[in-house]
Design a protein around this motif. Sequence first.
Motif, PDB file in Angstrom:
ATOM      1  N   ARG A 127      -2.080   3.631   6.382  1.00  0.00           N
ATOM      2  CA  ARG A 127      -2.720   3.126   5.165  1.00  0.00           C
ATOM      3  C   ARG A 127      -3.484   4.224   4.431  1.00  0.00           C
ATOM      4  N   SER A 160       1.344   3.771  -3.205  1.00  0.00           N
ATOM      5  CA  SER A 160       0.648   5.047  -3.071  1.00  0.00           C
ATOM      6  C   SER A 160       1.581   6.230  -3.225  1.00  0.00           C
ATOM      7  N   VAL A 197      -9.109   0.284   3.198  1.00  0.00           N
ATOM      8  CA  VAL A 197      -7.748   0.194   2.679  1.00  0.00           C
ATOM      9  C   VAL A 197      -6.968  -0.795   3.533  1.00  0.00           C
ATOM     10  N   THR A 212       0.821  -1.211   0.000  1.00  0.00           N
ATOM     11  CA  THR A 212       0.000   0.000   0.000  1.00  0.00           C
ATOM     12  C   THR A 212       0.849   1.253   0.000  1.00  0.00           C
ATOM     13  N   LEU A 271      -4.271   0.083  -7.179  1.00  0.00           N
ATOM     14  CA  LEU A 271      -4.854   0.598  -5.942  1.00  0.00           C
ATOM     15  C   LEU A 271      -6.060  -0.235  -5.523  1.00  0.00           C
ATOM     16  N   TRP A 280      -3.041   5.760   0.852  1.00  0.00           N
ATOM     17  CA  TRP A 280      -3.757   5.320  -0.355  1.00  0.00           C
ATOM     18  C   TRP A 280      -4.531   6.477  -0.965  1.00  0.00           C
ATOM     19  N   LYS A 340      -5.504  -3.107  -3.223  1.00  0.00           N
ATOM     20  CA  LYS A 340      -5.283  -2.825  -1.806  1.00  0.00           C
ATOM     21  C   LYS A 340      -6.567  -2.370  -1.104  1.00  0.00           C
TER      22      LYS A 340
END
Length: 755
Positions: free
Chosen positions: A179, A127, A163, A123, A146, A182, A149
């Motif tokens: 996280r 990101s 996420v 992640t 994306l 993201w 995840k």
Amino acid sequence: MRRSPRLAPAIALAIAGLVSAGSAFAGDAAWRDSIAWQGATARMQAAGDGWRLQPKAGDAIDIAAQLMKTDTASPMFDGLFALAQAELSKAQVEAISDNAYDNGRPIPCSCFETGEKWRYVWTRDLSFAADLSLAKLRPERTRNALRFKLSDLRVGAPQGTYVVQDTGSGGSWPISSDRVVWFLAARGLVDAPLGDADAKRFNDEVWHALTDTLAQDRAFVFDRETGLYRGETSFLDWREQSYPRWTADDVAFIAQSFSLSTNVLHYEALRLGERMARERGDARAEEYATQAKALATQIERRFWREDRGLYMSYIGTAAHPVPFEAYDLLGLSLLIDSGIAPEARARLALATYPMLDSGSPVIWPQQPGIAIYHNRAIWPFVSAYSLRAARKVSDSARIEHEVRSILRGAALAGSNMENYELVTQAVHVDDGALSGPVVNSPRQLWSVAGYLAMVMEGVFGLEPDGSIAPKIPATLVPMLFGERDRISLRLPDRDIVLVRPAKIDGDLLVAGKRERDGSRETVQLVAQRSATKAATSPLDAAAFAPASPDAPSIVQSGSRWTIDVPVNHSLYIDGALRSDASSQVRTVQLPQQDAQQCASLTRVEHGIESLHSPTRCIGVDIAIDGAWPRSWRAPKAGRYAVSADFTNTHGPINTGITAAVKTLVATCDGVEEQRGTLVMPHGAARQRSSAVVIDVPAAATCRFTLRDGVNMSYLTHNARYTGGVGGIDGPLNDATLGALHAVPLRAAQQEKSAR
């Protein structure tokens, strides 16, 4: 260790003077086709439609022409831009793998793998890479990666879209809680034309993931007492590298501390939530706006360290919110880019953050006795974020510095590496047990994305909204322009041409007159004086902090507690400095109180403070045992912090997905039900959980019950996990509980908590 000072202001001004006079700076002429560094040289030459790179070591590398192309006076600059694109193409895969998932078998995914040595999608890595440039260059594949995840819950409630926090310290989320990065990636994709059916679908997915993840983090990660989100620093997730050595066995401290980067990422997610809510006419827009504003206020208030002119990387727990002599470049850069920091402080902090000729360290100060990885290292993707921050505050010296560091590293290594040793910018340095970087992968995805961002954004000024706003230091003109009057960037849908001014009488070239001819935009550069003065930071980038001391020795003597403070040590009590290292008074006495008092020590050497010792708390600590639900009659009215003894041996301390997360519910006579989160990370020994603060009326009896929380093993995504328990064998959210502990808060703490 050798030290490499930055260019002195006088030298920088002399270079600028040479540029103004139209002369080429001799050192930059070499940067056009070769870069010499500490006895080694990388060379680049045009070869037909492509280039040939001879890195510091190994065979020459042939680089084919790519879809995007720069045309400058520097074959090195142009060729490395093509190399980054070629490495991005290699990262585009149809299957990924990691030994911790499906026993290493390939998992179908039209994704980006993280690096030559890292074949999975994480992640954080994805990101940051997407935010730097991938969302702009490969939107379809970035959306798909994306999506990989995102997950619903296979058990637990409320059902939604969340996420994934990857495996990490103490069993992952909420010890690591970044996280929400993201959404930093997603914000660059939600503006895609909604006529694209997949873009419309992704926009809706972002909205659902955003509202559900923010709600979950608000319930389990947000700390009402400080107004901050708990959790580990983003990216700096190998705790011994940047946290005190004793956290190798005590992840509970990290779970309860607060980091700059993770809080800024939550702020950015809240701002995106506000924006998307307004677009949908959703009433949560005001809620998100209020939360973001309050969070920004607490970030600015709690992380700024006036004596250093820097923002701290992290601070202590709500019970002992001590400042730390710990700073990190990613957190600082994200903060500056977010706009939270006042302009004057942002400029000061970036100018103060130390750097060497090789580049900017990802942490400062360096930690003694720790192998090279985050410690004593340059990470190109972090340098790219530093470049973005430097552009934000028009710091021409830092812009130049990061451009050169990113360029030099890729040229000498022949690839966009994961990281480099700080002083040498080498991919590996032998230093006995401290050798490193410990892990270093070629074509690391976020490094590739960082290089592409350095070219498109850092030099040509391509902004996220498509506008062109170059900020080129005059000292880079000889390398980029040579004797030319213009340089260009060819993109799939447009060409950008930058024209140098006839006379350069400032240190920064910015956009002047613009002309558009079809898909070609020509920008006449004009010189100006940057807002930030070119000054050498007083901090040595390679300097080491002292080792953390042992916990303070506290002796009871009558109605007082006595603490002997060693020479060159500072003592902190309940988050505040009580005895400075320079103080002549080396004994501190504390009166016994009804409330608990917490203390820690730091060591100070050569003007640098160590990371804190373990915290030792003394005073009232009421144990509550018995069967659940547990009952307790409070000795007096007030606010109490309630935590639990526990052991969680369901995974190793450095990884896994089974940090135990429970909701403690307190039902006290005369008040409404109160609740909060007990976080219980992996660990071999007995630990103390995070605390829940409750209000207790006079003579009240409280009944405590536990409700299930949630952890990453509950996510459907982790049904593939084979690196430990909680995966293919089913979700697991459990710890062995001992006594509850009720600790009365002092009046000052109660007042502080209420603010």
